[in-house]
Design a protein around this motif. Structure first.
Motif, PDB file in Angstrom:
ATOM      1  N   THR A  78     -60.850 -61.830  56.279  1.00 49.08           N
ATOM      2  CA  THR A  78     -61.624 -61.218  56.885  1.00 49.08           C
ATOM      3  C   THR A  78     -61.856 -59.828  56.338  1.00 49.08           C
ATOM      4  O   THR A  78     -60.947 -59.420  55.425  1.00 49.08           O
ATOM      5  CB  THR A  78     -61.456 -61.062  58.542  1.00 49.08           C
ATOM      6  OG1 THR A  78     -60.076 -60.347  58.442  1.00 49.08           O
ATOM      7  CG2 THR A  78     -61.434 -62.280  59.223  1.00 49.08           C
TER       8      THR A  78
ATOM      9  N   ARG B 187     -53.632 -54.453  55.899  1.00 46.45           N
ATOM     10  CA  ARG B 187     -53.407 -55.983  55.927  1.00 46.45           C
ATOM     11  C   ARG B 187     -54.814 -56.355  56.616  1.00 46.45           C
ATOM     12  O   ARG B 187     -55.474 -55.894  57.294  1.00 46.45           O
ATOM     13  CB  ARG B 187     -52.248 -56.188  57.130  1.00 46.45           C
ATOM     14  CG  ARG B 187     -51.006 -55.864  56.587  1.00 46.45           C
ATOM     15  CD  ARG B 187     -49.867 -56.278  57.425  1.00 46.45           C
ATOM     16  NE  ARG B 187     -48.643 -56.038  56.944  1.00 46.45           N
ATOM     17  CZ  ARG B 187     -47.666 -56.279  57.224  1.00 46.45           C
ATOM     18  NH1 ARG B 187     -47.520 -57.398  58.408  1.00 46.45           N
ATOM     19  NH2 ARG B 187     -46.574 -56.427  56.638  1.00 46.45           N
ATOM     20  N   ARG B 188     -54.898 -57.555  56.446  1.00 49.45           N
ATOM     21  CA  ARG B 188     -56.167 -58.311  56.766  1.00 49.45           C
ATOM     22  C   ARG B 188     -55.867 -59.851  57.791  1.00 49.45           C
ATOM     23  O   ARG B 188     -54.727 -60.277  57.532  1.00 49.45           O
ATOM     24  CB  ARG B 188     -57.280 -58.722  55.634  1.00 49.45           C
ATOM     25  CG  ARG B 188     -57.687 -57.765  54.758  1.00 49.45           C
ATOM     26  CD  ARG B 188     -58.447 -58.165  53.932  1.00 49.45           C
ATOM     27  NE  ARG B 188     -58.963 -57.453  52.780  1.00 49.45           N
ATOM     28  CZ  ARG B 188     -59.870 -56.607  52.863  1.00 49.45           C
ATOM     29  NH1 ARG B 188     -60.803 -56.654  54.040  1.00 49.45           N
ATOM     30  NH2 ARG B 188     -60.231 -55.752  51.840  1.00 49.45           N
ATOM     31  N   VAL B 189     -56.783 -60.123  58.558  1.00 49.79           N
ATOM     32  CA  VAL B 189     -56.506 -61.187  59.358  1.00 49.79           C
ATOM     33  C   VAL B 189     -57.091 -62.275  58.560  1.00 49.79           C
ATOM     34  O   VAL B 189     -58.203 -61.993  57.827  1.00 49.79           O
ATOM     35  CB  VAL B 189     -57.249 -61.121  60.765  1.00 49.79           C
ATOM     36  CG1 VAL B 189     -57.191 -62.464  61.397  1.00 49.79           C
ATOM     37  CG2 VAL B 189     -56.580 -59.996  61.652  1.00 49.79           C
TER      38      VAL B 189
ATOM     39  N   ALA C  33     -57.298 -66.803  58.051  1.00 50.30           N
ATOM     40  CA  ALA C  33     -56.930 -68.213  58.585  1.00 50.30           C
ATOM     41  C   ALA C  33     -57.014 -69.102  57.681  1.00 50.30           C
ATOM     42  O   ALA C  33     -57.418 -69.250  56.676  1.00 50.30           O
ATOM     43  CB  ALA C  33     -58.223 -68.300  59.448  1.00 50.30           C
TER      44      ALA C  33
ATOM     45  N   PRO D 131     -55.001 -68.628  62.547  1.00 47.14           N
ATOM     46  CA  PRO D 131     -54.854 -67.116  62.213  1.00 47.14           C
ATOM     47  C   PRO D 131     -53.611 -66.636  61.512  1.00 47.14           C
ATOM     48  O   PRO D 131     -52.346 -67.142  62.150  1.00 47.14           O
ATOM     49  CB  PRO D 131     -55.356 -66.403  63.143  1.00 47.14           C
ATOM     50  CG  PRO D 131     -55.854 -67.424  64.344  1.00 47.14           C
ATOM     51  CD  PRO D 131     -55.220 -68.620  63.963  1.00 47.14           C
TER      52      PRO D 131
ATOM     53  N   ILE E 152     -51.610 -62.926  59.546  1.00 48.07           N
ATOM     54  CA  ILE E 152     -51.894 -61.734  58.732  1.00 48.07           C
ATOM     55  C   ILE E 152     -51.560 -61.778  57.218  1.00 48.07           C
ATOM     56  O   ILE E 152     -50.434 -62.247  56.912  1.00 48.07           O
ATOM     57  CB  ILE E 152     -50.959 -60.695  59.283  1.00 48.07           C
ATOM     58  CG1 ILE E 152     -51.533 -60.569  60.924  1.00 48.07           C
ATOM     59  CG2 ILE E 152     -51.287 -59.434  58.647  1.00 48.07           C
ATOM     60  CD1 ILE E 152     -52.704 -60.190  61.196  1.00 48.07           C
TER      61      ILE E 152
END
Length: 124
Positions: free
Chosen positions: A85, A92-94, A96, A120, A122
């Motif tokens: 994302t 940090r990014r989410v 999946a 999902p 991190i």
């Protein structure tokens, strides 16, 4: 003439690429295409799915997708990939891990149904 395995994989790839490009006009959806995620219907027709991929807020947060791994079993095309994302929090990014199963019959090579499993995580 029936769609080849490569043509059906290309249909699934077009959908996956549209997740990040937000350009779904060429995704070969069947008119009655549906999508299920976490047991909930999130796609109600080919046109609605195309509009969502092009402009839907749930897709606009997607920055990129990894190169998918594909397998074909009868009329089903399975794809495994990761998506990342755009928003960050403390660097940090989410992300999946995605497993999607596309019903793409050889008779027309169009996506009739998508079943998504999303896990999902991190990513730093």
């Amino acid at each position: 003439m029936p769609a080849t395995e490569d043509e059906r994989i290309a249909a699934a790839r077009a959908y996956i690429e549209a997740l990040a490009s937000h350009k779904a006009d060429d995704v070969p959806f069947a008119p009655g295409c549906t999508r299920i995620e976490f047991g909930v219907k999130t796609g109600f027709s080919g046109d609605q799915l195309r509009r969502s991929l092009n402009r839907g807020p749930q897709y606009l947060v997607i920055k990129s997708v990894s190169e998918p791994e594909f397998s074909v079993n009868g009329d089903e095309v399975h794809a495994r990939f990761e998506l990342l994302t755009k928003p960050t929090l403390a660097g940090r990014r989410v992300a999946a891990r995605i497993d999607e199963t596309f019903l793409i019959p050889a008779t027309d090579g169009k996506i009739h149904h998508i079943r998504a499993m999303v896990r999902p995580f991190i990513k730093s």
